[in-house]
Motif scaffolding. Structure first.
Motif, PDB file in Angstrom:
ATOM      1  N   ASP A 200       0.860  -1.351  -0.174  1.00  7.14           N
ATOM      2  CA  ASP A 200      -0.121  -0.084   0.084  1.00  7.14           C
ATOM      3  C   ASP A 200       1.044   1.379  -0.119  1.00  7.14           C
ATOM      4  OD1 ASP A 200      -2.438  -1.285  -0.151  1.00  7.14           O
ATOM      5  OD2 ASP A 200      -2.701  -1.130   1.849  1.00  7.14           O
ATOM      6  N   VAL A 201       0.208   2.373  -0.439  1.00  7.43           N
ATOM      7  CA  VAL A 201       1.118   3.541  -0.350  1.00  7.43           C
ATOM      8  C   VAL A 201       1.258   3.940   1.100  1.00  7.43           C
ATOM      9  CG1 VAL A 201       0.925   6.283  -0.868  1.00  7.43           C
ATOM     10  CG2 VAL A 201      -0.191   4.424  -2.295  1.00  7.43           C
ATOM     11  N   LYS A 202       2.552   4.146   1.452  1.00  5.75           N
ATOM     12  CA  LYS A 202       3.106   4.627   2.599  1.00  5.75           C
ATOM     13  C   LYS A 202       3.062   6.309   2.822  1.00  5.75           C
ATOM     14  CE  LYS A 202       5.722   0.516   3.715  1.00  5.75           C
ATOM     15  NZ  LYS A 202       7.006  -0.014   4.137  1.00  5.75           N
ATOM     16  N   ARG A 203       2.590   6.801   3.821  1.00  9.63           N
ATOM     17  CA  ARG A 203       2.427   8.056   4.028  1.00  9.63           C
ATOM     18  C   ARG A 203       3.136   8.456   5.387  1.00  9.63           C
ATOM     19  NH1 ARG A 203      -1.804   9.657   0.829  1.00  9.63           N
ATOM     20  NH2 ARG A 203      -3.099   8.086   0.012  1.00  9.63           N
ATOM     21  N   LYS A 204       3.067   9.756   5.640  1.00  8.01           N
ATOM     22  CA  LYS A 204       4.143  10.134   6.735  1.00  8.01           C
ATOM     23  C   LYS A 204       3.755   9.772   7.993  1.00  8.01           C
ATOM     24  CE  LYS A 204       5.276  14.444   4.051  1.00  8.01           C
ATOM     25  NZ  LYS A 204       5.303  15.859   3.799  1.00  8.01           N
ATOM     26  N   ASP A 205       2.341   9.576   8.150  1.00 10.43           N
ATOM     27  CA  ASP A 205       1.846   9.000   9.370  1.00 10.43           C
ATOM     28  C   ASP A 205       1.558   7.565   9.398  1.00 10.43           C
ATOM     29  OD1 ASP A 205      -0.178   8.866   7.556  1.00 10.43           O
ATOM     30  OD2 ASP A 205      -1.910   9.533   8.630  1.00 10.43           O
ATOM     31  N   PHE A 206       2.439   6.601   8.524  1.00  6.34           N
ATOM     32  CA  PHE A 206       2.360   5.425   8.585  1.00  6.34           C
ATOM     33  C   PHE A 206       2.451   4.638   9.858  1.00  6.34           C
ATOM     34  CE2 PHE A 206       4.727   1.363   8.366  1.00  6.34           C
ATOM     35  CZ  PHE A 206       4.149   0.561   7.544  1.00  6.34           C
ATOM     36  N   LYS A 207       3.126   5.059  10.699  1.00  9.45           N
ATOM     37  CA  LYS A 207       2.997   4.412  12.092  1.00  9.45           C
ATOM     38  C   LYS A 207       1.957   4.576  12.874  1.00  9.45           C
ATOM     39  CE  LYS A 207       8.109   4.745  12.737  1.00  9.45           C
ATOM     40  NZ  LYS A 207       9.165   5.154  13.582  1.00  9.45           N
ATOM     41  N   GLU A 208       1.413   5.799  12.808  1.00  9.17           N
ATOM     42  CA  GLU A 208       0.024   6.210  13.123  1.00  9.17           C
ATOM     43  C   GLU A 208      -1.202   5.461  12.734  1.00  9.17           C
ATOM     44  OE1 GLU A 208       2.703   9.415  14.083  1.00  9.17           O
ATOM     45  OE2 GLU A 208       2.356   8.561  12.273  1.00  9.17           O
ATOM     46  N   GLN A 209      -1.015   5.299  11.506  1.00  5.31           N
ATOM     47  CA  GLN A 209      -2.065   4.197  10.659  1.00  5.31           C
ATOM     48  C   GLN A 209      -1.977   2.888  11.230  1.00  5.31           C
ATOM     49  OE1 GLN A 209      -4.514   4.813   8.692  1.00  5.31           O
ATOM     50  NE2 GLN A 209      -4.257   6.906   7.914  1.00  5.31           N
ATOM     51  N   THR A 211      -0.940   1.921  14.173  1.00 10.16           N
ATOM     52  CA  THR A 211      -1.349   2.012  15.413  1.00 10.16           C
ATOM     53  C   THR A 211      -2.788   1.971  15.583  1.00 10.16           C
ATOM     54  OG1 THR A 211       0.468   3.079  16.084  1.00 10.16           O
ATOM     55  CG2 THR A 211      -1.377   3.288  17.673  1.00 10.16           C
ATOM     56  N   HIS A 212      -3.429   2.672  14.555  1.00 15.07           N
ATOM     57  CA  HIS A 212      -5.145   2.948  14.516  1.00 15.07           C
ATOM     58  C   HIS A 212      -5.422   1.636  14.198  1.00 15.07           C
ATOM     59  CE1 HIS A 212      -8.606   3.559  12.267  1.00 15.07           C
ATOM     60  NE2 HIS A 212      -8.811   4.502  12.955  1.00 15.07           N
ATOM     61  N   HIS A 213      -5.008   0.758  13.087  1.00  6.75           N
ATOM     62  CA  HIS A 213      -5.422  -0.339  12.560  1.00  6.75           C
ATOM     63  C   HIS A 213      -5.455  -1.367  13.784  1.00  6.75           C
ATOM     64  CE1 HIS A 213      -5.549   1.692   9.134  1.00  6.75           C
ATOM     65  NE2 HIS A 213      -4.529   1.051   8.268  1.00  6.75           N
ATOM     66  N   ILE A 214      -4.257  -1.492  14.414  1.00 10.54           N
ATOM     67  CA  ILE A 214      -4.015  -2.466  15.507  1.00 10.54           C
ATOM     68  C   ILE A 214      -5.051  -2.139  16.667  1.00 10.54           C
ATOM     69  CG2 ILE A 214      -2.534  -3.398  17.300  1.00 10.54           C
ATOM     70  CD1 ILE A 214      -0.309  -3.325  15.372  1.00 10.54           C
ATOM     71  N   ALA A 215      -5.224  -0.906  16.927  1.00  9.80           N
ATOM     72  CA  ALA A 215      -5.928  -0.608  18.124  1.00  9.80           C
ATOM     73  C   ALA A 215      -7.473  -0.799  17.456  1.00  9.80           C
ATOM     74  CB  ALA A 215      -5.934   0.885  18.474  1.00  9.80           C
ATOM     75  N   THR A 216      -7.925  -0.659  16.398  1.00  6.77           N
ATOM     76  CA  THR A 216      -9.274  -0.878  15.997  1.00  6.77           C
ATOM     77  C   THR A 216      -9.705  -2.301  16.024  1.00  6.77           C
ATOM     78  OG1 THR A 216      -9.311   1.055  14.366  1.00  6.77           O
ATOM     79  CG2 THR A 216     -10.857  -0.532  14.018  1.00  6.77           C
ATOM     80  N   LEU A 217      -8.869  -3.191  15.479  1.00  4.58           N
ATOM     81  CA  LEU A 217      -8.695  -4.476  15.622  1.00  4.58           C
ATOM     82  C   LEU A 217      -8.973  -4.964  17.087  1.00  4.58           C
ATOM     83  CD1 LEU A 217      -6.267  -5.961  12.798  1.00  4.58           C
ATOM     84  CD2 LEU A 217      -8.805  -6.161  13.009  1.00  4.58           C
ATOM     85  N   THR A 218      -8.072  -4.583  17.905  1.00 10.12           N
ATOM     86  CA  THR A 218      -8.011  -4.877  19.266  1.00 10.12           C
ATOM     87  C   THR A 218      -9.643  -4.732  19.898  1.00 10.12           C
ATOM     88  OG1 THR A 218      -5.539  -4.412  19.730  1.00 10.12           O
ATOM     89  CG2 THR A 218      -6.718  -4.802  21.508  1.00 10.12           C
ATOM     90  N   LEU A 309     -10.220   3.620  23.708  1.00 10.54           N
ATOM     91  CA  LEU A 309     -11.044   4.235  23.044  1.00 10.54           C
ATOM     92  C   LEU A 309     -10.302   5.827  23.015  1.00 10.54           C
ATOM     93  CD1 LEU A 309     -14.611   3.758  23.973  1.00 10.54           C
ATOM     94  CD2 LEU A 309     -13.550   3.440  21.815  1.00 10.54           C
ATOM     95  N   LEU A 310      -9.541   5.970  24.220  1.00 15.08           N
ATOM     96  CA  LEU A 310      -8.686   7.110  24.240  1.00 15.08           C
ATOM     97  C   LEU A 310      -7.432   7.241  23.366  1.00 15.08           C
ATOM     98  CD1 LEU A 310      -8.545   7.609  28.115  1.00 15.08           C
ATOM     99  CD2 LEU A 310      -9.903   8.943  26.478  1.00 15.08           C
ATOM    100  N   VAL A 311      -6.836   5.784  23.130  1.00 15.91           N
ATOM    101  CA  VAL A 311      -5.812   5.909  22.202  1.00 15.91           C
ATOM    102  C   VAL A 311      -6.261   6.094  20.848  1.00 15.91           C
ATOM    103  CG1 VAL A 311      -4.268   4.235  20.869  1.00 15.91           C
ATOM    104  CG2 VAL A 311      -4.586   4.243  23.182  1.00 15.91           C
ATOM    105  N   LEU A 312      -7.433   6.031  20.334  1.00 18.27           N
ATOM    106  CA  LEU A 312      -8.164   6.480  18.957  1.00 18.27           C
ATOM    107  C   LEU A 312      -8.248   7.812  19.179  1.00 18.27           C
ATOM    108  CD1 LEU A 312     -10.900   3.593  18.180  1.00 18.27           C
ATOM    109  CD2 LEU A 312      -8.618   3.962  17.265  1.00 18.27           C
ATOM    110  N   GLN A 313      -8.724   8.320  20.219  1.00 22.05           N
ATOM    111  CA  GLN A 313      -9.088   9.938  20.411  1.00 22.05           C
ATOM    112  C   GLN A 313      -7.705  10.674  20.250  1.00 22.05           C
ATOM    113  OE1 GLN A 313     -11.702  11.308  20.122  1.00 22.05           O
ATOM    114  NE2 GLN A 313     -10.816  13.244  20.228  1.00 22.05           N
ATOM    115  N   ILE A 314      -6.602  10.073  20.800  1.00 24.17           N
ATOM    116  CA  ILE A 314      -5.281  10.807  20.719  1.00 24.17           C
ATOM    117  C   ILE A 314      -4.984  10.809  19.139  1.00 24.17           C
ATOM    118  CG2 ILE A 314      -2.851  10.481  21.196  1.00 24.17           C
ATOM    119  CD1 ILE A 314      -3.694   9.392  23.916  1.00 24.17           C
ATOM    120  N   LEU A 315      -5.272   9.747  18.542  1.00 22.39           N
ATOM    121  CA  LEU A 315      -4.857   9.717  17.151  1.00 22.39           C
ATOM    122  C   LEU A 315      -5.818  10.695  16.203  1.00 22.39           C
ATOM    123  CD1 LEU A 315      -4.539   6.085  16.312  1.00 22.39           C
ATOM    124  CD2 LEU A 315      -2.725   7.558  16.462  1.00 22.39           C
ATOM    125  N   HIS A 316      -6.885  11.006  16.660  1.00 21.96           N
ATOM    126  CA  HIS A 316      -7.921  11.806  16.077  1.00 21.96           C
ATOM    127  C   HIS A 316      -7.423  13.329  16.096  1.00 21.96           C
ATOM    128  CE1 HIS A 316     -11.533   8.900  16.842  1.00 21.96           C
ATOM    129  NE2 HIS A 316     -10.847   8.398  15.844  1.00 21.96           N
TER     130      HIS A 316
END
Length: 374
Positions: A200-209, A211-218, A309-316
């Motif tokens: 996939d296209v790697k963007r500057k926020d790759f690590k945050e993405q 983290t978001h996917h893992i947090a969402t699946l968890t 949920l707070l982890v997701l909010q920090i990413l938001h």
């Protein structure tokens, strides 16, 4: 040993409130409860979505890119040089001043030539515009489909209109077929994103993405096993609504429909602010943080779910800063592309090369406009 690990992993006090056991969540009297074994279906679903994505990008998105004249930029190939290639692959893709001087001594090349080589080599690693267009098209269509599925699963449910109904009778809440398929679709999608990270296209926020996917699946997995399904469906629908506009804005931006792209981005910004910075923290997190205490004493799962949920909010909040920067650039007519993207660099070594590239791009654009009427 495995039995001990299993007992610890499925310790009831970790997943369920006091005075509730797994035996209370066994199917009976017409009630069907979510079970951990249901989550195994997410993997085949993810693989199916990868296949659907491949077919979509090849037979729908690619012809659409041709129709709209979306073409990759002309790239100048870096000439063969083992010394530079070794440094690029094993040490660093961006040269420090010390590395630049050292390489110039090893190759007897002038600094300008070495710098241009590294720019061209980095550009070769970047995905082309057509790939970005196809990826954004796929995500836009999926988020639209998922959001419609979420609306159909929620529109007639009382907890959509009264959040206290989320916890009515918890955790003895029967699973609905619409909830099962909605969860399966979302989990399969985010799992497919993790499986496709390498291409996939790697963007500057790759690590945050990631983290978001893992947090969402968890979150989805935990909410499924603990029967937090009602709030889980609300969280998913809240996220999908804005993502449709973001990916749609990218599609039109790559197609050079700037007015449409800018309009969609402004609407996306407003919807993102409403859903991720207002509804999500002040409605949904409030719903999971305050209302459960009226029904049962806090337990590990209660704290774990709210922390995720707070982890997701920090990413938001992180993405809200990026979006605000892009909106300011749009207002002052300085927005070019996506701030999260790793944009191509000007790798021309001379004015003649720049003019040749510009002529080629203009010629391609003219042919595209002539063929498509844009």
């Amino acid at each position: 040993m495995l039995h001990t690990v299993s007992e610890w992993l499925w310790w009831e006090r970790m997943w369920l409130p006091e005075k509730v056991s797994w035996s209370d969540l066994e199917d009976s009297e017409g009630r069907v409860y979510a079970k951990a074994c249901h989550l195994y279906a997410a993997l085949p679903c993810a693989l199916c979505l990868l296949l659907v994505r491949y077919l979509f990008e090849r037979y729908l998105a690619t012809p659409l890119a041709d129709l709209w004249g979306v073409r990759d930029r002309v790239r100048l190939t870096a000439e063969t040089n083992p010394v530079l290639e070794k440094h690029f692959c094993s040490q660093a893709r961006v040269l420090s001043q010390a590395d630049l001087r050292s390489i110039c001594k090893k190759t007897s090349w002038p600094e300008r030539k070495v710098q241009v080589w590294f720019k061209r080599r980095r550009n070769q690693e970047r995905p082309g515009l057509r790939k970005r267009f196809c990826e954004a098209s796929w995500r836009c269509v999926f988020y639209l489909f998922a959001f419609v599925a979420g609306v159909l699963a929620l529109y007639d449910k009382p907890w959509l209109y009264n959040l206290k109904e989320v916890w009515a009778g918890f955790p003895k809440q029967s699973m609905l077929p619409s909830q099962y398929y909605y969860y399966l679709l979302e989990m399969g999608f985010y799992l497919s994103l993790l499986l496709s990270l390498t291409f996939d296209v790697k963007r500057k926020d790759f690590k945050e993405q990631v983290t978001h996917h893992i947090a969402t699946l968890t979150l989805l997995s935990f909410s499924w096993i603990s029967n937090y399904i009602r709030i889980g469906t609300l969280v998913m629908a809240c996220h999908d609504s804005a993502d449709i506009l973001l990916e749609g804005a990218k599609v039109f931006n790559y197609a050079k429909w700037q007015r449409t792209a800018n309009t969609m981005f402004v609407v996306f910004t407003a919807l993102f602010t409403l859903t991720r910075l207002v509804i999500f923290p002040f409605w949904l997190i409030h719903c999971t943080w305050v209302y459960p205490l009226e029904e049962f004493a806090p337990f590990f799962g209660y704290y774990f779910f709210n922390v995720m949920l707070l982890v997701l909010q920090i990413l938001h909040l992180y993405w809200a800063v990026l979006i605000a920067r892009m909106l300011l650039k749009l207002i002052f007519n300085k927005l070019e592309g996506d701030d999260r993207s790793d944009e191509e660099e000007d790798d021309s070594d001379s004015p003649k090369e720049r003019n040749n590239k510009l002529s080629h791009i203009n010629g391609s654009g003219a042919r595209g406009r002539g063929a498509n009427g844009h």
